[in-house]
Each structure stands twice: as C-alpha cells, then as structure tokens.
Design a protein around this motif. Sequence first.
Motif, PDB file in Angstrom:
ATOM      1  N   PRO A  81       0.776  -1.196  -0.041  1.00  0.00           N
ATOM      2  CA  PRO A  81       0.047  -0.016  -0.021  1.00  0.00           C
ATOM      3  C   PRO A  81       0.756   1.471  -0.025  1.00  0.00           C
ATOM      4  O   PRO A  81       1.705   1.455   0.938  1.00  0.00           O
ATOM      5  N   ASP A  82       0.714   2.304  -1.035  1.00  0.00           N
ATOM      6  CA  ASP A  82       1.482   3.333  -1.121  1.00  0.00           C
ATOM      7  C   ASP A  82       0.870   4.143  -2.292  1.00  0.00           C
ATOM      8  O   ASP A  82      -0.086   3.633  -2.963  1.00  0.00           O
ATOM      9  N   ILE A  83       1.647   5.152  -2.931  1.00  0.00           N
ATOM     10  CA  ILE A  83       1.436   5.915  -3.762  1.00  0.00           C
ATOM     11  C   ILE A  83       2.605   5.975  -4.733  1.00  0.00           C
ATOM     12  O   ILE A  83       3.775   6.308  -4.351  1.00  0.00           O
ATOM     13  N   TYR A  84       2.731   5.423  -5.910  1.00  0.00           N
ATOM     14  CA  TYR A  84       4.001   5.230  -6.867  1.00  0.00           C
ATOM     15  C   TYR A  84       3.839   6.251  -8.084  1.00  0.00           C
ATOM     16  O   TYR A  84       2.894   6.277  -8.770  1.00  0.00           O
ATOM     17  N   ARG A  85       5.048   6.861  -8.164  1.00  0.00           N
ATOM     18  CA  ARG A  85       5.220   7.455  -9.476  1.00  0.00           C
ATOM     19  C   ARG A  85       5.485   6.634 -10.512  1.00  0.00           C
ATOM     20  O   ARG A  85       6.385   5.775 -10.289  1.00  0.00           O
ATOM     21  N   TYR A  86       5.234   6.966 -11.819  1.00  0.00           N
ATOM     22  CA  TYR A  86       5.514   6.018 -13.185  1.00  0.00           C
ATOM     23  C   TYR A  86       5.067   6.985 -14.218  1.00  0.00           C
ATOM     24  O   TYR A  86       4.227   7.755 -14.297  1.00  0.00           O
ATOM     25  N   THR A  87       6.025   6.533 -15.203  1.00  0.00           N
ATOM     26  CA  THR A  87       5.777   6.739 -16.740  1.00  0.00           C
ATOM     27  C   THR A  87       6.041   5.615 -17.693  1.00  0.00           C
ATOM     28  O   THR A  87       6.420   4.522 -17.154  1.00  0.00           O
ATOM     29  N   PHE A  88       5.759   5.939 -18.792  1.00  0.00           N
ATOM     30  CA  PHE A  88       6.061   4.912 -19.914  1.00  0.00           C
ATOM     31  C   PHE A  88       7.122   5.346 -20.900  1.00  0.00           C
ATOM     32  O   PHE A  88       7.151   6.666 -21.263  1.00  0.00           O
ATOM     33  N   ALA A  89       8.175   4.549 -21.110  1.00  0.00           N
ATOM     34  CA  ALA A  89       8.884   4.974 -22.226  1.00  0.00           C
ATOM     35  C   ALA A  89       8.669   4.138 -23.402  1.00  0.00           C
ATOM     36  O   ALA A  89       8.759   2.852 -23.667  1.00  0.00           O
ATOM     37  N   VAL A  90       7.982   4.921 -24.354  1.00  0.00           N
ATOM     38  CA  VAL A  90       7.627   4.167 -25.648  1.00  0.00           C
ATOM     39  C   VAL A  90       8.686   4.621 -26.794  1.00  0.00           C
ATOM     40  O   VAL A  90       8.589   5.870 -27.208  1.00  0.00           O
ATOM     41  N   ASP A  91       9.387   3.738 -27.038  1.00  0.00           N
ATOM     42  CA  ASP A  91      10.538   3.948 -28.249  1.00  0.00           C
ATOM     43  C   ASP A  91      11.222   4.984 -27.783  1.00  0.00           C
ATOM     44  O   ASP A  91      11.881   5.991 -28.598  1.00  0.00           O
ATOM     45  N   GLY A  92      11.660   5.154 -26.610  1.00  0.00           N
ATOM     46  CA  GLY A  92      12.527   6.248 -26.013  1.00  0.00           C
ATOM     47  C   GLY A  92      11.751   7.631 -25.643  1.00  0.00           C
ATOM     48  O   GLY A  92      12.481   8.430 -24.914  1.00  0.00           O
ATOM     49  N   ASN A  93      10.448   7.577 -25.815  1.00  0.00           N
ATOM     50  CA  ASN A  93       9.741   9.023 -25.396  1.00  0.00           C
ATOM     51  C   ASN A  93       9.043   8.516 -24.232  1.00  0.00           C
ATOM     52  O   ASN A  93       8.331   7.575 -24.108  1.00  0.00           O
ATOM     53  N   VAL A  94       9.357   9.434 -23.243  1.00  0.00           N
ATOM     54  CA  VAL A  94       8.746   9.218 -21.811  1.00  0.00           C
ATOM     55  C   VAL A  94       7.400  10.022 -21.910  1.00  0.00           C
ATOM     56  O   VAL A  94       7.386  11.178 -22.201  1.00  0.00           O
ATOM     57  N   LEU A  95       6.171   9.291 -21.443  1.00  0.00           N
ATOM     58  CA  LEU A  95       4.822   9.691 -21.384  1.00  0.00           C
ATOM     59  C   LEU A  95       4.220   9.515 -20.214  1.00  0.00           C
ATOM     60  O   LEU A  95       4.629   8.398 -19.729  1.00  0.00           O
ATOM     61  N   PRO A  96       3.311   9.992 -19.557  1.00  0.00           N
ATOM     62  CA  PRO A  96       2.561   9.763 -18.582  1.00  0.00           C
ATOM     63  C   PRO A  96       1.157   8.758 -19.157  1.00  0.00           C
ATOM     64  O   PRO A  96       1.136   8.546 -20.207  1.00  0.00           O
ATOM     65  N   ASP A  97       0.642   8.154 -18.053  1.00  0.00           N
ATOM     66  CA  ASP A  97      -0.232   7.161 -18.330  1.00  0.00           C
ATOM     67  C   ASP A  97      -1.530   8.310 -18.870  1.00  0.00           C
ATOM     68  O   ASP A  97      -2.213   8.514 -18.276  1.00  0.00           O
ATOM     69  N   PRO A  98      -1.921   7.928 -20.260  1.00  0.00           N
ATOM     70  CA  PRO A  98      -3.276   8.610 -21.019  1.00  0.00           C
ATOM     71  C   PRO A  98      -4.510   8.134 -20.226  1.00  0.00           C
ATOM     72  O   PRO A  98      -5.602   9.074 -20.356  1.00  0.00           O
ATOM     73  N   ASN A  99      -4.717   7.066 -19.414  1.00  0.00           N
ATOM     74  CA  ASN A  99      -5.753   6.421 -18.940  1.00  0.00           C
ATOM     75  C   ASN A  99      -5.937   6.847 -17.463  1.00  0.00           C
ATOM     76  O   ASN A  99      -6.953   6.220 -16.917  1.00  0.00           O
ATOM     77  N   ASN A 100      -4.898   7.404 -16.880  1.00  0.00           N
ATOM     78  CA  ASN A 100      -4.936   7.700 -15.342  1.00  0.00           C
ATOM     79  C   ASN A 100      -5.057   9.163 -15.182  1.00  0.00           C
ATOM     80  O   ASN A 100      -4.070   9.981 -15.430  1.00  0.00           O
ATOM     81  N   PRO A 101      -6.159   9.528 -14.578  1.00  0.00           N
ATOM     82  CA  PRO A 101      -6.198  11.049 -14.205  1.00  0.00           C
ATOM     83  C   PRO A 101      -5.480  11.438 -12.989  1.00  0.00           C
ATOM     84  O   PRO A 101      -5.279  12.662 -12.812  1.00  0.00           O
ATOM     85  N   MET A 102      -4.574  10.482 -12.269  1.00  0.00           N
ATOM     86  CA  MET A 102      -3.752  10.955 -10.974  1.00  0.00           C
ATOM     87  C   MET A 102      -2.679  11.426 -11.706  1.00  0.00           C
ATOM     88  O   MET A 102      -1.902  10.726 -12.327  1.00  0.00           O
TER      89      MET A 102
END
Length: 378
Positions: A81-102
């Motif tokens: 239980p916690d809150i975790y920061r994350y992003t996606f690296a898509v072919d080298g481009n770093v992006l947040p999760d487009p389906n997550n409003p947090m």
Amino acid sequence: MKKIIITMLCIMCIGFAGAQIAKNPAPKLIKSPEVSGTGKVTFRFLAPNARKVMLIMDDAKVRPMQKDTAGIWSFTEQFSPDIYRYTFAVDGNVLPDPNNPMIKPLFKRALGQSLAYVPGPKTLSWEVNQVPHGILSQHFYKSDIVGDERDFRVYTPPGYNPNRKEPYPVLYLFHGITDETSAWTTAGRENVILDNLISQGKAKEMIIVNTLGYGAPEMLEPGAGPYGKAALKKNEELFVSSFIKEVIPRIESIYNVGKTKKYRAVAGLSMGGGQSLDVGLNHPELFSYVAGFSAAVILLDPDYEKAFPKLDASINKDLKLIWIAIGKDDFLIESNRKYKAWLESKNIKFFYQETEGVHSYNVWRRYLTDFSQLIFKD
C-alpha cells in the motif's frame, strides 16, 4: 424548395459525419492502472505500432512491458500500500499514462508523472479519513528578485481562525527539481497527512507553505541543457533571496502566523532538502527547526566551508532541531553521508536516519509524518 434542399444537405452531412466516425472510431479506452484488492497492479498502454515500451518507476528497475494481439502493452507486479510515481518509455519517448487522471505536474512541462494508488489501512498517514480537513489555497505574485510571475500554495489547518489570539506556526516545505508548487499535495499528500495527525493530537495545528523552488527558472526551459555550476549558484542565491524577502513577508501579511523564529520551520526534499539546509543553517535567526529529506547537498557549493561560512557549534543553542533522513538505496546516499561527517566534524548536534527506500515520495511522505510531529511542541 430552398428549405427542402437545406434539409437534404443536413441529412447528407450527418450521414457523412457518421461514416467518418465509423471509419475513425474514438480511441480505445483501457483500464490503467488496474489495482486488485491484494495490491497487484497492472499497467497498460495502447501502442500497436511501438517497438518497445518500458514502465519507469522511482526504483529504476527494468520493467519491460509485453504487447498482446490488440496492441496493448502491459506489466503486472505486486505492490505494498502506497502511492507510486510512474511513466512509460515508448520507443524512447517518456509519457504519462493517458488513462490515469492521477498525475503530478512537472515545471515548464505539458506532461507530468502518473501516480498509482494502492490503498492501505486507514492508519497510514496519507490515507484519507473521516476527520476535519484543512484548506488548500494558491497565491500568485510578481517576484522582483527573480523577475517572473510565480505562485506559492498554502495549507491551513481545520478550523483555521484568522483572529486567533495565538498565531499559527508555519512549516515552509520545499519541493524537488522538476517539480512545481503542487507536488507536495499531489504526490506528497501533505494536507491529508496533517489532517490526520492534527485530528489524532500528534501534530500541532500549523500552516504549510509550498513556494516555487527556482531562482533561475530558465534552467528548466525545454532545450536548456545540463545544469552548469554558474546556473546552480544563481538558482540557489536568487531562490534564497526571494524566499526570505518576498515569500515570508507575504505569508506574514496574509495569514495569522507568528513572526519570530519560534513559529518557523523549514524542510524540503531532494533539491528542496539542500535548499532547506542552506536557508535554515545559514539563517538560524529565522528558524527553530530545519530538515532535509534526501537532501541534494550536491547542488550546493561542494566546499561546505563556503556554503556554510558561519556554521559552527554555536548553532546548537540557536536551533531546536536539525533533522536529516535518506533512503538506503537513494542515489544521494553517499553525498548525505559525507555531509553528515562534515557536520559531525563541526560538532553540530543533529538527528540523522537512513531508512529503507529510494529517491521517492514513498519515503518523503513518511519523513514529513515523522518530522511534523516533532515541531512546535514547546
């Protein structure tokens, strides 16, 4: 006749639009992150033409995602239980999760970092409980020292009374590099933590101020390149000057707060941790409590005698508490250990702790929980 022609044209337009929608349907919505009741989290990202997608988290572990036949990349892992920061690296481009409003915004960036919330017991300090809640406010002003328009954010405790006879104490709480002033609420949950601790009688009623931590904001402009020594020095000097000469006076003119060091504490994480040690230990006449959470002392002058020219054992009678903590797997651990040794060589009294964890809000929320219970108690 004209009316009939217009009607037919409208029908044709509607039909054409419908055909286009059918040809180009709305983007497929997927559930991400999907959190089970046991803490298992599945992250998903739709990218059918991508060659490689990675999940990036604070611990820097390699997490390659797998693509299914629908073009959805996914990764599943068990989390406490916690809150975790994350992003996606898509072919080298770093992006947040487009389906997550947090999301935790980043300074001068359109895209931020997504947050995965894994619920836990209500005893965790950052879990929302049925207790009285404080108020979050945002203030804007022109900085004559830095030369830009900027903001600071303020947490006032439940039942804040602007006419209370006893003024409120203030914790000035700084963010890290790339963050902006909302970071301590979006990712740090400072307001939730203080709501809980105050209701439990574990922390004094206090105001928290989050001010923008950049004296040279141009450092963060896209394409600005790596931070040089001159830029870091300018950033620190102008930040400290603006904080002392512009932010503190504004807070004391707007809010019912004490105007002596008895009522002031300063703390921060990462870059803000280095800044809090800088401003607090170099200005003991202004503060009674100073804390550095995973402090980026490496951003200060590496010659600590120059960075803290007046610091000696006399500060032991000026400050009630110097509090320093860092995660054992934090990339700043060695620099903090060197700073600890230097403070010891100066016969400075301070609390120092190494805990489990990396450079993340997972440790900083806990540090805020611990530190806020120690201040303004006498």
